[in-house]
Write a protein that holds these residues in place. Structure first.
Motif, short mmCIF file in Angstrom:
data_model
loop_
_atom_site.label_atom_id
_atom_site.label_comp_id
_atom_site.label_asym_id
_atom_site.label_seq_id
_atom_site.Cartn_x
_atom_site.Cartn_y
_atom_site.Cartn_z
N THR A 254 0.83 -1.21 0.00
CA THR A 254 0.00 0.00 0.00
C THR A 254 0.87 1.25 0.00
N TYR A 258 0.74 4.23 -2.58
CA TYR A 258 0.63 5.63 -2.13
C TYR A 258 1.64 6.51 -2.88
N ASP A 279 -5.33 -2.41 4.32
CA ASP A 279 -5.42 -1.29 5.26
C ASP A 279 -4.34 -1.37 6.34
N GLU A 304 -1.53 0.65 10.83
CA GLU A 304 -2.37 1.11 9.72
C GLU A 304 -1.55 1.68 8.57
N ASN A 305 -1.98 1.37 7.36
CA ASN A 305 -1.36 1.92 6.16
C ASN A 305 -1.95 3.28 5.85
N ASP A 307 -4.07 5.99 3.82
CA ASP A 307 -5.23 5.89 2.95
C ASP A 307 -4.93 6.69 1.69
N ALA A 310 -7.77 9.04 0.37
CA ALA A 310 -7.94 10.23 1.22
C ALA A 310 -6.83 11.23 0.93
N LYS A 339 -17.59 7.36 2.99
CA LYS A 339 -16.31 7.37 2.27
C LYS A 339 -16.30 8.47 1.21
N LYS A 342 -15.57 11.62 3.21
CA LYS A 342 -14.28 11.62 3.91
C LYS A 342 -13.11 11.71 2.93
N LYS A 343 -13.25 11.04 1.78
CA LYS A 343 -12.12 11.01 0.82
C LYS A 343 -12.25 12.08 -0.26
#
Ligand code: CTP
Length: 401
Positions: A254, A258, A279, A304-305, A307, A310, A339, A342-343
């Motif tokens: 991830t 990113y 995730d 956590e990875n 997002d 986002a 989502k 939020k994103k």
């Protein structure tokens, strides 16, 4: 219509669906398409060559009386003349022959010789369609760029129920029109598509991942490419055959995704994130293979990875259209709407991955398109069709931006 004068060679093989090829021929003729029909010997048992001759207004080529020597001339002439080669209905037999390059009759010989794009509409018993040999042949042909339409599910002439029914002549005709006269409504747009699963390493021989095959993302990349967009595909780990004719960047974790996505996001007009990123990742990656601990439970600590969607939302610049997916197993609408906000997405494609015919690793999907304006639930359709609908919606959103 600019289809006038285009040449389609229509191969008809032996199956009850051969009668539907008559309606297809007459529709093509109405559009002004020059249609030359080649029938296999078995096809002539279902429909007579005279029927196709009358409907196409051209002589029909069959093997019934032709001596092999005459193939040489005729098959080359038709192979060269074709703007598009269509086989409808296509039996398991012709699909197998095409996959192997066997040329033992007029149709298979011409199909092997042509440089024209090939569109296949399979029709067969469901057992034959789902047989590993047929599926492998289909994958081989798809990987070579052959287009497929159908088969559809439903009642088959043999009394069975399942996939195997040839698509309706109208749908095949639309597919033909798209191939002969592709809509270029995304020309000039730079579109990034993410696809597939990411992998998070645990030790040198193990990783955490998910079931994503990449099919939905690939269908989007192909549809955008065919509609004239300049496509960047960022792909994680996938099992489906990869699209050609697009720039591809491979990623594993991830965090790689990113970096790849945020690094290029600024250049893009449209970003569609169909990837299924993990995730979480193990907090530490063991340098050596983790050994069994003699009956003790193994506790993994996951962190956590980032997002990706986002982050892209935070970087969003005016004129950009952002599309995300929401894979849910419950409370679809509610989670997807969260989502979307939020994103900072313009559109979210929500699917309940627990429904048969939806989600990971299947060729179909059942999705709901959600925007700030409202939602539209689409029926079950192929991932390619879903992709086209998503791109249609992207264009509508951009028109209103
Ligand atoms: N996504 C992302 N980065 C992540 C996780 C998800 O960019 N680390 C993207 C996906 O590509 C998809 C959208 O966010 O477009 C929603 O993915 P989904 O897995 O449904 O949601 P999550 O945000 O991971 O939320 P949850 O797993 O809690 O449902």
């Amino acid at each position: 219509m600019s289809l006038k004068g285009k040449c389609v060679v229509l191969g008809v093989t032996g199956g009850i669906a051969a009668y539907k090829a008559c309606a297809l021929t007459s529709r093509l003729r109405k559009w002004g398409v020059e249609t030359h029909v080649i029938m296999t010997r078995n096809a002539t048992q279902f429909v007579t060559p005279l029927t196709f001759e009358t409907l196409s207004n051209h002589p029909v080529v069959t093997d019934t009386f032709a001596r092999p020597e005459t193939w040489e001339v005729e098959h080359i002439a038709l192979a060269k003349a074709a703007d598009l080669f269509v086989i409808a209905p296509a039996t398991a037999n012709i699909i197998a022959k095409l996959a192997c390059g066997i040329a033992d009759d007029m149709l298979s010989t011409t199909a092997l010789a042509t440089k024209a794009p090939l569109l296949i509409a399979p029709a067969m018993n469901t057992g034959m369609w789902t047989a590993p040999a047929t599926q492998q042949n289909v994958e081989t042909l798809k990987a070579r760029g052959v287009h497929f339409i159908g088969p559809e599910g439903g009642f088959l002439a043999c009394g069975d129920e399942g996939a195997g029914r040839m698509s309706e002549p109208e749908a095949i005709a639309d597919g033909i029109r798209e191939l002969l006269e592709p809509v270029q409504d995304l020309a000039g747009l730079r579109v990034m598509v993410t696809a597939g699963a990411t992998r998070e390493r645990l030790d040198p021989v193990r990783f955490l991942s998910n079931d994503s095959s990449g099919k939905m993302g690939f269908a989007l990349a192909e549809a955008a490419r065919d509609r004239g967009a300049q496509v960047l595909l960022v792909k994680g780990c996938t099992t489906a055959p990869e699209p050609t004719g697009v720039e591809t960047v491979n990623v594993t974790s991830t965090r790689d995704l990113y970096d790849a996505v945020t690094g290029r996001a600024g250049e893009m007009d449209v970003i569609i994130q169909a990837a299924a990123p993990a995730d979480y990742r193990p907090e530490t990656v063991a340098e050596q293979k983790i050994k069994k601990a003699g009956g003790e439970a193994l506790v993994l600590r996951l962190v956590e990875n980032p997002d990706v969607a986002a982050a892209v939302g935070r970087m969003k610049r005016p004129g950009q259209t952002l599309v995300g997916f929401a894979a849910e197993t419950e409370r679809l609408g509610e989670h997807a709407a969260e989502k979307l906000a939020k994103k900072r997405l313009d559109l979210i494609v929500a699917n309940d991955v627990t429904r048969p015919g939806a989600g990971f690793n299947v060729d179909t999907n059942i999705v709901t398109l959600l925007t700030a304006e409202g939602e539209e639930a689409l029926p079950m359709m192929t991932k390619r069709e879903v992709a086209e609908r998503i791109l249609d919606r992207v264009l509508t959103l951009r028109a209103g931006q």
